[in-house]
Scaffold this active site. Structure first.
Site, PDB file in Angstrom:
ATOM      1  N   SER A   1       2.432  40.742   6.203  1.00 50.31           N
ATOM      2  CA  SER A   1       1.210  40.702   7.007  1.00 50.31           C
ATOM      3  C   SER A   1       1.427  41.454   8.313  1.00 50.31           C
ATOM      4  O   SER A   1       1.746  42.653   8.267  1.00 50.31           O
ATOM      5  CB  SER A   1       0.824  39.239   7.223  1.00 50.31           C
ATOM      6  OG  SER A   1      -0.507  39.142   7.575  1.00 50.31           O
TER       7      SER A   1
ATOM      8  N   ASP B   1      -6.009  38.833  -2.005  1.00 48.16           N
ATOM      9  CA  ASP B   1      -5.821  38.685  -0.560  1.00 48.16           C
ATOM     10  C   ASP B   1      -7.131  38.952   0.184  1.00 48.16           C
ATOM     11  O   ASP B   1      -7.664  40.064   0.124  1.00 48.16           O
ATOM     12  CB  ASP B   1      -4.733  39.680  -0.103  1.00 48.16           C
ATOM     13  CG  ASP B   1      -4.261  39.406   1.311  1.00 48.16           C
ATOM     14  OD1 ASP B   1      -3.141  39.827   1.663  1.00 48.16           O
ATOM     15  OD2 ASP B   1      -5.031  38.773   2.076  1.00 48.16           O
TER      16      ASP B   1
ATOM     17  N   HIS C   1      -2.998  36.022   0.086  1.00 50.80           N
ATOM     18  CA  HIS C   1      -2.223  36.599   1.185  1.00 50.80           C
ATOM     19  C   HIS C   1      -0.825  36.010   1.284  1.00 50.80           C
ATOM     20  O   HIS C   1       0.112  36.655   1.703  1.00 50.80           O
ATOM     21  CB  HIS C   1      -2.991  36.379   2.498  1.00 50.80           C
ATOM     22  CG  HIS C   1      -2.402  37.077   3.667  1.00 50.80           C
ATOM     23  ND1 HIS C   1      -2.241  38.448   3.728  1.00 50.80           N
ATOM     24  CD2 HIS C   1      -1.898  36.603   4.829  1.00 50.80           C
ATOM     25  CE1 HIS C   1      -1.687  38.772   4.883  1.00 50.80           C
ATOM     26  NE2 HIS C   1      -1.474  37.680   5.567  1.00 50.80           N
TER      27      HIS C   1
HETATM   28  C1  LIG Z   1      -1.243  33.546  13.679  1.00 52.06           C
HETATM   29  C2  LIG Z   1      -1.838  34.129  12.481  1.00 52.06           C
HETATM   30  O1  LIG Z   1      -1.367  33.952  11.413  1.00 52.06           O
HETATM   31  N1  LIG Z   1      -2.915  34.872  12.619  1.00 52.06           N
HETATM   32  C3  LIG Z   1      -3.835  35.059  11.580  1.00 52.06           C
HETATM   33  C4  LIG Z   1      -5.092  35.600  12.110  1.00 52.06           C
HETATM   34  C5  LIG Z   1      -3.332  35.909  10.442  1.00 52.06           C
HETATM   35  O2  LIG Z   1      -3.550  35.562   9.323  1.00 52.06           O
HETATM   36  N2  LIG Z   1      -2.671  37.044  10.740  1.00 52.06           N
HETATM   37  C6  LIG Z   1      -2.210  37.861   9.639  1.00 52.06           C
HETATM   38  C7  LIG Z   1      -2.498  39.286   9.924  1.00 52.06           C
HETATM   39  C8  LIG Z   1      -0.739  37.543   9.497  1.00 52.06           C
HETATM   40  O3  LIG Z   1       0.127  38.258   9.972  1.00 52.06           O
HETATM   41  N3  LIG Z   1      -0.512  36.337   8.949  1.00 52.06           N
HETATM   42  C9  LIG Z   1       0.860  35.831   8.855  1.00 52.06           C
HETATM   43  C10 LIG Z   1       0.934  34.476   9.458  1.00 52.06           C
HETATM   44  C11 LIG Z   1       1.275  35.727   7.425  1.00 52.06           C
HETATM   45  O4  LIG Z   1       2.479  35.821   7.157  1.00 52.06           O
HETATM   46  O5  LIG Z   1       0.368  35.509   6.612  1.00 52.06           O
END
Ligand SMILES: CC(=O)N[C@@H](C)C(=O)N[C@@H](C)C(=O)N[C@@H](C)C(=O)O
Length: 730
Positions: A585, A673, A705
């Site tokens: 992510s 996802d 995801h």
């Molecule tokens: C803190 C967090 O997760 N923010 C969310 C808005 C999010 O889903 N961000 C994604 C882009 C991401 O990086 N998620 C991480 C937590 C993952 O590993 O899914």
């Protein structure tokens, strides 16, 4: 250079199979106190676990019970009472407060049709089994942590739960009409009420849902089962512009308190996004009147009623902005109707080291018996600790910061008996209980282990702290440091330099705490060192740390990770010719940035559901606001595409550096996802192919995801490990 890395695929698979056996703790309930005829007291502890079953290709859920003999303030004796039992088909379950009954929401397939039943068990009898599907009062019951609940009224006569709003049956304008009246013998059968409610032309209406992890969940409704009357009613009075969830019975069962999320003008992804506009509400069961209890100008979650039913604590943070932030712990006084802040946002940690509260969810029960204190488990830098908050003074005391265990999670607390899961990078989750000492007492908290797990002696871990060099300091938020977890083999043969796998977390506003990580543990047992970087922008270090990143993604976070890597490589433990980078992510965003901005430095790259182009992501993700915020722009729901904004987004995206990439890349994508659409990975894949950079793409149907289904997780690991081996030793 000789190496001690396991490279044989069968040996790797054996290691993975061995370490994947360790289960994780998902729930614990404390039963009522039973006093024996001799005055001895005991309570039953009901626990639920989840374990990967590689052969069945599913996560298996099971329960185990324990008995704890105590004197209301210390554990006298404890032990398991029986073995494990697999749990099948139970969407939700909950014992009644007295322990006399148990409610179960069960899903089963009858003659090929999925049906849901609400069961009431008492002692050794299933007293009731209500076919919710046949009742047609609502759609599927919600079993998730975001909206779902299954709550007994204090009187134990009603059950409260959340389900999808009933949608009228839709049919085509051209569907042949069933006769309005059909005569069977002498009787005439009138068309069913459902037929009457059928609407035409609605078959293909788009019903937006709450996004990643909440697919198909669109319009939740609060439902109440009257156990005596066997009837289910959908609560009225909830405002049309909000989606209710996390509900519980108000004092005296006069009504229901719940969280309502604003779903106008449209829904954005809610998972990992506690910053969505929401308030506490109360619907009284007599008049059906709905009252908003909090301001409506913030985001709230996890309301929890005190044992004396006088006060409700809940978490609060700002709307929009960074998706995970430092929360306030707030309190609503049921009788004065006043709200107060018990623990405020911490911008910078003070002398006491308390860095603030970072949690999107309090444990189901979190109050002390005296209704004066609340227990919160949340990240504190690279650890996760149990914090005791005195709600009258706002003081915060850590109950576990002196422990050598890196991660403590409160599962439940009942009459001051706490049930916790504790773990470290070299120790899978263990189940412990302990009594919270009385307020202001100096008594020591004594933990008793109910279910131990084996410490892995081959794994060593430590927390490293980094201070960015002056030229990388953030002028708006100066003086911030950051950390990383370093996990490495305890024994290293003479003359061997360890290969290093660098892993930045996703979010970006999340954090690696010193917990048990399956992937890192297996890689370590294979002979790799793993550096898990909590770059500036991570949660757990103060609100300023979080606020320092938006607008600086692609630079500050990338430089922090590279600074940490180059710092640890200065020692002679690691082989700088054998460094790989892996992330998911936003972590995948960083992995792709690192191989683009530091060409040739990393010999292999793994990128899981990566953000590769913020400009192309914003139109297809369930969190468009995230793209704007992390690129440094304020978000409003009526904002429209703007070339200048898209240019900035593109400039901050790893796709911009793809022409410099030399590192072979393994991409793993989840077909379903909604958070970071798979087209992000495919866009980067094509760019690498065009540049003839070695690239391999793994596509996981049925995975979202998290890529956390057993097939994606296990196959993903094997491919990641072999990809890294292939390209570090070529
Ligand atoms: C803190 C967090 O997760 N923010 C969310 C808005 C999010 O889903 N961000 C994604 C882009 C991401 O990086 N998620 C991480 C937590 C993952 O590993 O899914």
């Amino acid at each position: 250079m000789n190496s001690q890395v396991v490279t044989n695929p069968e040996d790797i698979a054996r290691l993975y199979r061995e370490l994947s056996l360790f289960p994780s703790l998902s729930r614990a309930d404390v039963g009522p106190v039973v006093t024996s005829q001799y005055g001895g007291k005991y309570s039953n502890i009901y626990t639920e676990w989840s374990q990967r079953d590689l052969d069945r290709n599913e996560n298996v859920n099971f329960c185990r019970q324990y008995i704890v003999f105590h004197d209301d303030k210390s554990v006298v004796y404890s032990g398991a009472s029986g073995n494990c039992t697999e749990i099948k088909g139970e969407l939700q379950s909950k014992d009644s407060p007295s322990g006399d009954m148990k409610a179960v929401v069960r899903e089963c397939t009858i003659k090929g049709e999925d049906k849901q039943f609400l069961e009431i068990w008492s002692k050794n009898i299933k007293m009731k089994s209500i076919n919710l599907t046949a009742l047609k009062k609502h759609g599927k019951v919600y079993e998730d942590d975001q909206f779902g609940c299954l709550v007994w009224s204090h009187s134990e006569t009603h059950l409260l739960y959340v389900a999808e709003r009933k949608r009228p049956k839709a049919k085509s304008f051209f569907q042949s009409e069933s006769p309005e009246l059909s005569s069977i013998g002498d009787e005439e059968e009138t068309v069913s009420s459902e037929e009457k409610e059928t609407v035409k032309g609605e078959q293909f209406v788009f019903h937006e849902d709450w996004g990643e992890g909440l697919v198909g969940k669109s319009c939740p409704v609060l439902c109440v089962l009257d156990i005596e009357g066997d009837n289910v009613s959908v609560l009225e009075g909830v405002p049309d512009n909000i989606s209710p969830g996390q509900a519980f019975w108000a004092p005296g069962d006069t009504g229901v308190v719940f969280v309502g999320w604003l779903h106008e003008p449209f829904r954005c992804g809610l998972k990992f996004c506690p910053n969505r506009s929401s308030s506490l509400y109360y619907v009284d069961l007599t008049g059906g009147k709905c009252e908003q209890l909090t301001s409506g100008t913030s985001a709230v979650s996890s309301p929890r009623l005190s044992p004396d039913q006088c006060r409700i604590v809940y978490l609060e943070c700002a709307v929009f902005g960074p998706h995970m932030q430092c929360s306030r712990l707030c309190m609503f006084d049921w009788y004065t109707k006043k709200t107060s802040v018990v623990v405020d946002v911490v911008n910078r940690p003070g002398e006491d080291g308390f860095t603030g509260i970072y949690s999107s969810q309090l444990s189901r029960q979190c109050w002390s018996a005296d209704s004066q204190r609340v227990i919160v488990s949340c990240p504190q830098r690279s650890r996760k600790d149990l914090l005791m908050v005195d709600t009258s003074t706002g003081s915060v005391t850590s109950l576990t910061s002196k422990s050598d265990v890196g991660c403590w999670c409160l599962l439940n607390i009942e009459r001051d008996l706490m049930v916790v899961s504790c773990s470290s990078p070299n120790c899978p989750p263990r189940l412990r209980v302990g009594f919270l000492p009385p307020r202001d007492s100096q008594e020591e908290l004594v933990w008793v282990t109910l279910e131990d797990s084996q410490m892995l002696p081959e794994i060593d871990w430590q927390i490293l702290t980094f201070t960015p060099p002056p030229e990388q300091d953030n002028s708006q938020y100066p003086g911030l440091d950051f950390e990383a977890l370093l996990i490495k083999p305890k024994e290293v043969k003479d003359g061997v330099k360890l290969p290093l796998i660098v892993t930045p977390h996703g979010g970006p506003h999340s954090v690696f705490v010193a917990d048990w990580f399956l992937y890192s543990s297996v890689l370590c047992r294979m002979g790799f060192a793993v550096l898990m970087v909590n770059y500036r922008g991570s949660t757990g270090y103060g609100q300023d740390n979080i606020l320092s990143l938006p607008g600086n993604v692609g630079t500050q976070d990338v430089k922090d990770v590279q600074f940490a890597v180059e710092s640890v490589l200065k020692g002679d433990e690691f082989d700088m010719q054998k460094v790989a980078v892996s992330g998911g992510s936003h972590g995948g965003f960083l992995a792709c940035h690192l191989i683009g901005q530091y060409p040739g430095f990393y010999k292999a790259c793994v990128s899981r559901n990566p953000v590769t182009n913020l400009a192309s992501m914003i139109g297809s993700t369930d969190i468009p606001d995230w793209c704007m915020v992390e690129a440094g722009f304020d978000y409003t729901t009526d904002c429209l595409p703007d070339p200048a904004v898209w240019e900035q987004m593109l400039n901050k995206s790893p796709i911009r550096y793809v022409t410099q990439v030399q590192t072979p890349v393994l991409l793993t994508l989840g077909e379903d996802d909604k958070r970071v659409p798979s087209k992000q990975g495919i866009e980067y894949y094509r760019a690498l192919q065009a540049k003839k950079v070695p690239v391999r793409l793994l596509w996981y149907p049925g995975n979202n995801h998290s890529l956390s289904k057993v097939d994606a997780e296990s196959d993903g690991f094997m491919n990641i490990a072999l990809w890294i081996i292939q390209h570090l030793w070529k």
